[in-house]
Design an enzyme around this catalytic site. Structure first.
Site, PDB file in Angstrom:
ATOM      1  N   TYR A 452       0.847  -1.208   0.000  1.00  0.00           N
ATOM      2  CA  TYR A 452       0.000   0.000   0.000  1.00  0.00           C
ATOM      3  C   TYR A 452       0.880   1.254   0.000  1.00  0.00           C
ATOM      4  CZ  TYR A 452      -3.765   3.249   0.868  1.00  0.00           C
ATOM      5  OH  TYR A 452      -4.646   4.297   0.741  1.00  0.00           O
ATOM      6  N   SER A 532      -6.192   0.954  -4.704  1.00  0.00           N
ATOM      7  CA  SER A 532      -6.307   2.385  -4.425  1.00  0.00           C
ATOM      8  C   SER A 532      -4.923   3.041  -4.543  1.00  0.00           C
ATOM      9  CB  SER A 532      -6.954   2.591  -3.055  1.00  0.00           C
ATOM     10  OG  SER A 532      -7.380   3.905  -2.905  1.00  0.00           O
ATOM     11  N   ASP A 616     -17.243   3.570  -8.683  1.00  0.00           N
ATOM     12  CA  ASP A 616     -16.191   4.054  -7.788  1.00  0.00           C
ATOM     13  C   ASP A 616     -16.148   5.575  -7.849  1.00  0.00           C
ATOM     14  OD1 ASP A 616     -13.973   4.604  -6.279  1.00  0.00           O
ATOM     15  OD2 ASP A 616     -12.730   3.036  -7.147  1.00  0.00           O
ATOM     16  N   HIS A 651     -15.657   1.690  -4.506  1.00  0.00           N
ATOM     17  CA  HIS A 651     -14.218   1.621  -4.265  1.00  0.00           C
ATOM     18  C   HIS A 651     -13.824   0.340  -3.534  1.00  0.00           C
ATOM     19  CE1 HIS A 651     -10.305   3.424  -4.289  1.00  0.00           C
ATOM     20  NE2 HIS A 651     -10.186   3.373  -2.981  1.00  0.00           N
TER      21      HIS A 651
END
Length: 682
Positions: A452, A532, A616, A651
């Site tokens: 991430y 993301s 999203d 999302h």
């Protein structure tokens, strides 16, 4: 060898932008309009191409049935009391959404809210729940198709009678004030562009008085005179203070407090956006705040509302990152050392009561509740331990297992080890590597490298049935704690932002090289995965180092770094990314790694599945559409580029069980198939 795949045709329309004298082509700009017929037609053709490709994978249905089988166990949450009832969530196994039940004092259990009844396909989810102090009124939020736009439904919690019209909002909490109504936040709905992609940058706080229409709600603060991108209103437990967090980015906030007993103006507690400070609790005139002000690893302080400029330490900063919760009349300090939890119990004066004994090395979460509670609940998990709920006696610190899930998984058969590797600039970075016992380090193990690395978010060990199936099929699951995250506090976060953002990608690359050098895997058997901001990580890494891995999964990613701030709440991410308008240097830096702008002809990119959703409205699908179109046009070898577009999803939050199983079926089977695996191990 050029790609032989007949991808759906994607037209190019000449469009040029200029930044500081540099012209930038954007031939797929038209794909940004998610309402246009030609975009919808393109989406349908891409969906068809992807489904046809995936349908040929011989073991895809085997993976689906393995996932369904392991998923099919009862999931029950920790209980919580509101009014005369005890509430808990339960999912029988494969239900689309978990159901909220309640039990009365006599032990009778009934369904309180069943989100599976909200929509036909289980794609409308319960996204928020807030009771008033007496527990006789409730406001619950629903999200349709995963959208960040929510509707708040108001109900008498005893009779379950709904009253008032639904309240439309986005990024909102519900803060009840007595039995009169509640505070909430909303944006004006975008007039230009669609509701899914239009800019939302002026948050306003309103008070909804029960028995009135939303159009009559009183504006408390916000608008042109007090323009902030994010505002959250909260009420102290004694209902004396209205607490306002206001921010322009996802990092740094202002703090204001209003004494409702005096009907005073908002008192500014913290102005500017240099620090993150949140109110944890109040005791009379004393306000307890959790802050990184002069404390990159966080600390707990308090001040008197009559003298708000003098703050004193309750739990000082240490070498380990702190988070706090309250319950049972105590403060629980949850520390993180190398991304692993340890927990201490304090009184409100900061006196240490005890360290809580945890079941092992992993992630402990929870320890929150009401002041009167004698018992609190927490969960413990790691990559090979399914999340187990424990009941804690706050008086003696003793923990008992409350709920152990009956997952078809035996932790004894698996290993999860922590290693440290060195990044390009010499920084030491931790990584957890999990796999089945007996694995040979011969460089041929299918490996998912997940990351991430942003927004101060810490990736801590947690169990996933998807990873269990991956490991059961001979796979390794590896997770490095990249810079940009919060694992080592504010300095670690800042080291992966703006013009240091490439540190994150270099950390990820170094993690992959470590796994390859040490025989866990090799480029042919490695997949990169992230969602993301992690989707950006994968997109940037695969364009910087296309030879690092065989497969790539950029999920709901931020992939056009020159235009991310033009959509929905994207401008709020500037603390982490900077924007192309900031300066010539910032523009050039962003362009140098922006995935959409760094796909080059003549390069062999990994077999790629770009993952997005049509609803999203956090990271608009245009990012994925444009990146996928660039890859399909320029891929120079016979490794496929698929664009997997989930319909009726956002999302990520609130997706139905079926949608989640479907996506993970495609991820695991595509990864193994592209690595040359012909059949699953029996």
């Amino acid at each position: 060898m050029k790609s032989t795949y007949q991808y759906p045709e994607t037209k190019k329309v000449a469009h040029t932008d200029e930044y500081f004298g540099t012209k930038v082509e954007d031939p797929y700009r038209w794909l940004e309009d998610d309402r246009a017929d030609d975009t919808k037609d393109w989406v349908q053709r891409e969906v068809g191409f992807t489904q046809n490709y995936l349908a040929q994978i011989p073991f895809r249905e085997d993976i689906r049935s393995q996932l369904k089988d392991i998923w099919n166990y009862e999931k029950i949450s920790a209980p919580f009391e509101e009014g005369d009832y005890t509430y808990f969530y339960k999912n029988d196994g494969l239900q689309a959404q978990s159901v909220l039940y309640r039990k009365d004092k006599a032990g009778n259990t009934e369904v309180f809210l069943d989100p599976n009844q909200f929509s036909e396909k289980g794609t409308t989810s319960l996204s928020g729940l807030s009771f008033n102090k007496k527990g006789n009124l409730v406001a619950y939020s629903i999200s349709e198709g995963g959208s960040d736009w929510n509707k708040i439904i108001i109900m008498d919690a005893v009779s379950k009678k709904i009253f008032d019209e639904p309240i439309v909002c986005k990024f909102s909490s519900v803060a009840w004030y007595k039995d009169e109504g509640f505070y909430y936040s909303k944006y004006d709905q975008p007039k230009e562009g669609s509701i899914l992609s239009g800019m939302t940058d002026t948050h306003k706080v309103y008070f909804h008085k029960l028995g009135t229409k939303q159009s009559e709600d009183q504006l408390i603060i916000g608008g042109e005179s007090f323009k902030r991108r994010y505002m959250t209103a909260g009420i102290s437990d004694d209902e004396r203070f209205l607490i306002l967090d206001a921010a322009v980015n996802t990092s740094g906030n202002e703090l204001y407090i209003k004494d409702l007993t005096k009907n005073s103006e908002f008192i500014p507690i913290q102005k500017g956006y240099d620090y993150n400070t949140n109110v944890v609790d109040t005791k009379g005139d004393e306000i307890y705040v959790f802050t990184d002000k002069n404390a990159p690893n966080m600390k707990l302080q308090k001040f008197n509302i009559n003298n708000p400029s003098v703050w004193t330490d309750v739990i000082p900063e240490t070498d380990n990152v702190l988070s706090v919760s309250t319950g049972g009349g105590y403060i629980f300090a949850k520390y993180m050392k190398d991304a692993v939890s340890f927990v201490k119990q304090f009184d409100y004066n900061g006196k240490l009561i005890r360290e809580i004994t945890l079941p092992g090395k992993g992630t402990a979460g929870g320890f929150g509740g009401k002041e009167k509670d004698k018992e609190l609940y927490y969960t413990f998990t790691n990559y090979i331990t399914p999340g187990t709920t424990y009941k804690l006696n706050v008086a003696n610190g003793k923990s008992d297992v409350y709920l152990k899930p009956k997952v078809k998984f035996n932790p004894e058969n698996y290993v999860s080890e922590q290693v440290f590797f060195t990044s390009k600039d010499g920084t030491k970075v931790p990584m957890m590597i999990s796999y089945k016992k007996g694995l040979k380090l011969n460089g041929k193990n299918p490996t998912i490298l997940y990351g991430y690395g942003g927004f101060n978010i810490s990736v801590t060990p947690s169990f996933s049935v998807v990873n269990a199936i991956w490991m059961e099929n001979g796979g390794i699951y590896a997770v490095p704690n990249l810079r940009g995250g919060g694992e080592y506090g504010k300095k670690w976060h800042d080291a992966g932002t703006k013009q240091q953002k490439k540190n994150v990608f270099e950390d990820f690359i170094a993690a992959g090289e470590y796994l390859q050098k040490n025989g866990y895997t090799s480029p042919k058997f490695m997949a990169l995965s992230g969602r993301s901001n992690g989707g950006l990580l994968v997109g940037a890494t695969m364009t910087m180092r296309p030879d690092l891995a065989k497969v790539a999964f950029p999920g709901v990613g931020v992939l056009d770094m020159l235009r991310y701030n033009k959509f929905t709440a994207g401008a709020g991410w500037a603390y982490d990314y900077g924007t192309a308008e900031d300066s010539k240097e910032m523009f050039e830096y962003l362009k140098s790694y922006s995935p959409v702008h760094n796909v080059k002809k003549g390069v062999c990119y990994p077999s790629t599945m770009v993952i997005t959703s049509d609803h999203d409205d956090r990271v608009v699908p245009a990012h994925s559409f444009k990146f996928g179109a660039e890859l399909q046009e320029k891929q120079s070898c016979n490794q496929p580029v698929l664009i997997r577009i989930e319909t009726n999803a956002g999302h990520g939050a609130g997706r139905s069980t079926d949608q989640v199983i479907g996506e993970n079926t495609d991820i695991l089977s595509f990864a193994l198939y592209e690595m040359g695996i012909k059949e699953l191990k029996k």
